[in-house]
Design a protein around this motif. Structure first.
Motif, mmCIF file in Angstrom:
data_model
loop_
_atom_site.group_PDB
_atom_site.id
_atom_site.type_symbol
_atom_site.label_atom_id
_atom_site.label_comp_id
_atom_site.label_asym_id
_atom_site.label_seq_id
_atom_site.Cartn_x
_atom_site.Cartn_y
_atom_site.Cartn_z
ATOM 1 N N GLU A 1 0.795 -1.112 -0.148
ATOM 2 C CA GLU A 1 0.049 -0.027 -0.016
ATOM 3 C C GLU A 1 0.710 1.187 0.032
ATOM 4 O O GLU A 1 0.554 2.303 -0.559
ATOM 5 C CB GLU A 1 -1.022 -0.140 1.199
ATOM 6 N N THR A 2 1.946 1.355 0.834
ATOM 7 C CA THR A 2 2.750 2.428 0.871
ATOM 8 C C THR A 2 3.709 2.551 -0.341
ATOM 9 O O THR A 2 3.931 3.613 -0.949
ATOM 10 C CB THR A 2 3.795 2.289 2.055
ATOM 11 N N GLY A 3 4.030 1.405 -0.953
ATOM 12 C CA GLY A 3 4.574 1.452 -2.294
ATOM 13 C C GLY A 3 3.912 2.049 -3.355
ATOM 14 O O GLY A 3 4.559 2.775 -4.282
ATOM 15 N N ASP A 4 2.607 2.063 -3.387
ATOM 16 C CA ASP A 4 1.831 2.338 -4.650
ATOM 17 C C ASP A 4 1.536 3.911 -4.228
ATOM 18 O O ASP A 4 1.936 4.746 -5.279
ATOM 19 C CB ASP A 4 0.484 1.813 -4.249
ATOM 20 N N LEU A 5 1.649 4.421 -3.166
ATOM 21 C CA LEU A 5 1.494 5.609 -2.691
ATOM 22 C C LEU A 5 2.976 6.420 -2.916
ATOM 23 O O LEU A 5 2.750 7.710 -3.695
ATOM 24 C CB LEU A 5 1.198 6.141 -1.046
ATOM 25 N N LEU A 6 3.993 5.845 -2.690
ATOM 26 C CA LEU A 6 5.390 6.233 -3.360
ATOM 27 C C LEU A 6 5.605 6.469 -4.650
ATOM 28 O O LEU A 6 6.205 7.328 -5.257
ATOM 29 C CB LEU A 6 6.517 5.563 -2.626
ATOM 30 N N LEU A 7 4.970 5.632 -5.463
ATOM 31 C CA LEU A 7 4.930 5.516 -6.849
ATOM 32 C C LEU A 7 4.436 6.610 -7.421
ATOM 33 O O LEU A 7 4.773 7.355 -8.368
ATOM 34 C CB LEU A 7 4.556 4.123 -7.298
ATOM 35 N N ARG A 8 3.221 6.855 -6.813
ATOM 36 C CA ARG A 8 2.471 8.140 -7.133
ATOM 37 C C ARG A 8 3.135 9.366 -6.933
ATOM 38 O O ARG A 8 3.359 10.333 -7.846
ATOM 39 C CB ARG A 8 1.002 8.379 -6.317
ATOM 40 N N ALA A 9 3.962 9.483 -5.706
ATOM 41 C CA ALA A 9 4.540 10.761 -5.739
ATOM 42 C C ALA A 9 5.979 10.727 -6.630
ATOM 43 O O ALA A 9 6.334 11.875 -7.065
ATOM 44 C CB ALA A 9 5.334 10.558 -4.026
ATOM 45 N N SER A 10 6.380 9.676 -6.896
ATOM 46 C CA SER A 10 7.343 9.492 -7.726
ATOM 47 C C SER A 10 7.114 10.071 -9.032
ATOM 48 O O SER A 10 7.838 10.666 -9.767
ATOM 49 C CB SER A 10 8.071 7.902 -7.932
ATOM 50 N N GLU A 11 6.072 9.629 -9.480
ATOM 51 C CA GLU A 11 5.537 9.885 -10.852
ATOM 52 C C GLU A 11 5.218 11.434 -11.015
ATOM 53 O O GLU A 11 5.527 12.186 -12.069
ATOM 54 C CB GLU A 11 4.148 9.016 -11.177
ATOM 55 N N LEU A 12 4.744 12.004 -9.847
ATOM 56 C CA LEU A 12 4.500 13.623 -9.877
ATOM 57 C C LEU A 12 5.822 14.232 -10.037
ATOM 58 O O LEU A 12 5.962 15.330 -10.728
ATOM 59 C CB LEU A 12 3.683 13.874 -8.866
ATOM 60 N N ALA A 13 6.831 13.886 -9.242
ATOM 61 C CA ALA A 13 8.199 14.204 -9.159
ATOM 62 C C ALA A 13 8.832 14.263 -10.608
ATOM 63 O O ALA A 13 9.756 15.151 -10.833
ATOM 64 C CB ALA A 13 9.073 13.541 -8.064
ATOM 65 N N ARG A 14 8.612 13.304 -11.287
ATOM 66 C CA ARG A 14 9.366 13.032 -12.523
ATOM 67 C C ARG A 14 8.649 13.597 -13.534
ATOM 68 O O ARG A 14 9.044 13.600 -14.827
ATOM 69 C CB ARG A 14 9.661 11.566 -12.714
ATOM 70 N N ALA A 15 7.402 13.980 -13.563
ATOM 71 C CA ALA A 15 6.510 14.129 -14.794
ATOM 72 C C ALA A 15 6.995 15.282 -15.546
ATOM 73 O O ALA A 15 6.573 15.398 -16.717
ATOM 74 C CB ALA A 15 5.242 14.587 -14.230
ATOM 75 N N GLY A 16 7.754 16.275 -14.930
ATOM 76 C CA GLY A 16 8.163 17.497 -15.490
ATOM 77 C C GLY A 16 9.483 17.605 -16.140
ATOM 78 O O GLY A 16 9.802 18.520 -16.955
ATOM 79 N N LEU A 17 9.988 16.333 -16.266
ATOM 80 C CA LEU A 17 11.194 16.279 -16.851
ATOM 81 C C LEU A 17 11.139 16.074 -18.444
ATOM 82 O O LEU A 17 10.295 15.367 -19.024
ATOM 83 C CB LEU A 17 11.957 14.985 -16.383
ATOM 84 N N PRO A 18 12.228 16.619 -18.869
ATOM 85 C CA PRO A 18 11.939 16.729 -20.502
ATOM 86 C C PRO A 18 12.462 15.139 -21.012
ATOM 87 O O PRO A 18 13.128 14.442 -20.326
ATOM 88 C CB PRO A 18 13.111 17.555 -21.212
ATOM 89 N N GLY A 19 11.921 14.856 -22.270
ATOM 90 C CA GLY A 19 12.423 13.604 -23.078
ATOM 91 C C GLY A 19 11.624 12.376 -22.548
ATOM 92 O O GLY A 19 10.789 12.476 -21.679
ATOM 93 N N ARG A 20 11.991 11.436 -23.024
ATOM 94 C CA ARG A 20 11.360 10.107 -22.640
ATOM 95 C C ARG A 20 12.191 9.271 -21.704
ATOM 96 O O ARG A 20 13.158 9.157 -21.506
ATOM 97 C CB ARG A 20 11.501 8.976 -23.941
ATOM 98 N N ARG A 21 11.183 9.074 -20.745
ATOM 99 C CA ARG A 21 11.801 8.434 -19.218
ATOM 100 C C ARG A 21 11.756 6.835 -19.416
ATOM 101 O O ARG A 21 10.543 6.275 -19.596
ATOM 102 C CB ARG A 21 10.980 9.002 -18.147
ATOM 103 N N ARG A 22 12.821 6.265 -19.126
ATOM 104 C CA ARG A 22 13.001 4.942 -19.195
ATOM 105 C C ARG A 22 12.345 4.225 -18.184
ATOM 106 O O ARG A 22 12.391 4.477 -16.984
ATOM 107 C CB ARG A 22 14.278 4.416 -19.399
ATOM 108 N N ASN A 23 11.623 2.857 -18.583
ATOM 109 C CA ASN A 23 10.991 2.115 -17.555
ATOM 110 C C ASN A 23 11.844 0.839 -17.259
ATOM 111 O O ASN A 23 11.609 0.141 -18.157
ATOM 112 C CB ASN A 23 9.368 2.042 -17.667
#
Length: 288
Positions: free
Chosen positions: A166-188
């Motif tokens: 449950e905490t991991g899902d929440l941390l992932l959402r925080a991570s996605e928000l933090a990385r959303a404004g970065l330029p270029g394609r983000r590797r997964n």
């Protein structure tokens, strides 16, 4: 545009900074390890390490890496040891009161996992871009903190895998928000097998490397700014000259398990491992 984040919880106040002097050597007793490149011999859970002294200190602490115990230099309980010793068991010494030993040794790994989650949650609360989930993050942090202070019986019954998920899902959402404004394609590369991968100079800005196996990978000169490294296995990864500034959820144990040098750029709040190459390992620096 997101403004500055509210002040993140103080990790020292949360008890997340290890204080071995206030612990009864729990990491040296409660946890098992197997003979390997990280540990010189095998030890069962609940059995004291042969190097543990009567005062609960390590007898070879200054020579751990040189004598085949480098796994000990990487481990960090995130303050769980002193909490179980002083809070959960109120200062009970498992040697003086052997009847408490089993419950204490079972509580330690539970609290250690909870403290690791608290470490991640406190970092997420410092991310301005994660403001939309700050309320949920703070409630999760308060709930995990409360649980970490419960009795040994409550801790033993805790569903830690569910809490982590449950905490991991929440941390992932925080991570996605933090990385959303970065330029270029983000590797997964989440959970990817990148053991021994040749990634020298790779552009991994904002990459998702959660749980990736990067054992012995060549990440020299790689750009890992804002990459999500939660749970990534960096054992023996070459971080020489890599840029890790602003990377997300990188912990000291991960950094210490890797190899780096004086040119490696690390996030604020982490310490350059003592075994990494120093300027003195090369040509003399100016003024020295």
């Amino acid at each position: 545009m997101a403004g500055p984040a509210p002040a993140a919880p103080d990790r020292a106040a949360l008890g997340l900074v290890s204080d071995c002097a206030s612990c009864f050597g729990l990491c040296c007793v409660a946890l098992p390890f197997a003979a390997s490149a990280d540990f010189r011999s095998t030890k069962e859970a609940g059995k004291p390490c042969r190097n543990l002294q009567d005062d609960f200190r390590c007898g070879i602490h200054a020579e751990l890496r040189e004598t085949g115990w480098r796994g000990c230099t990487v481990f960090d309980c995130f303050g769980a040891g002193q909490k179980v010793s002083r809070v959960t068991f109120g200062g009970t010494d498992w040697r003086r009161e052997p009847g408490s030993a089993r419950a204490m040794f079972e509580a330690f790994p539970v609290v250690r996992q909870l403290h690791e989650l608290l470490w991640y949650l406190s970092e997420a609360l410092a991310l301005p871009a994660a403001r939309p989930v700050h309320g949920e993050l703070r409630r999760a942090l308060e709930a995990v903190d409360r649980l970490s202070r419960e009795s040994a019986e409550v801790l033993a019954a805790a569903d830690v895998p569910a809490i982590r998920a449950e905490t991991g899902d929440l941390l992932l959402r925080a991570s996605e928000l933090a990385r959303a404004g970065l330029p270029g394609r983000r590797r997964n590369h989440r959970g990817a097998d990148l053991v021994g991968a040749r990634l020298a100079g790779a552009d991994l800005r904002g990459a998702n490397l959660r749980g990736a196996y990067l054992i012995a990978a060549d990440l020299s000169r790689a750009d890992l700014r804002s990459a999500d490294l939660i749970g990534a296995d960096l054992r023996d990864a070459d971080l020489s000259g890599a840029d890790l500034t602003g990377s997300l959820f990188l912990t000291q144990p991960q950094l210490t398990a890797a190899r780096g040098d004086a040119a490696t750029r690390i996030p604020d709040g982490l310490t350059r491992p003592a075994h990494w190459a120093r300027p003195s390992d090369g040509p003399p620096a100016a003024g020295r």
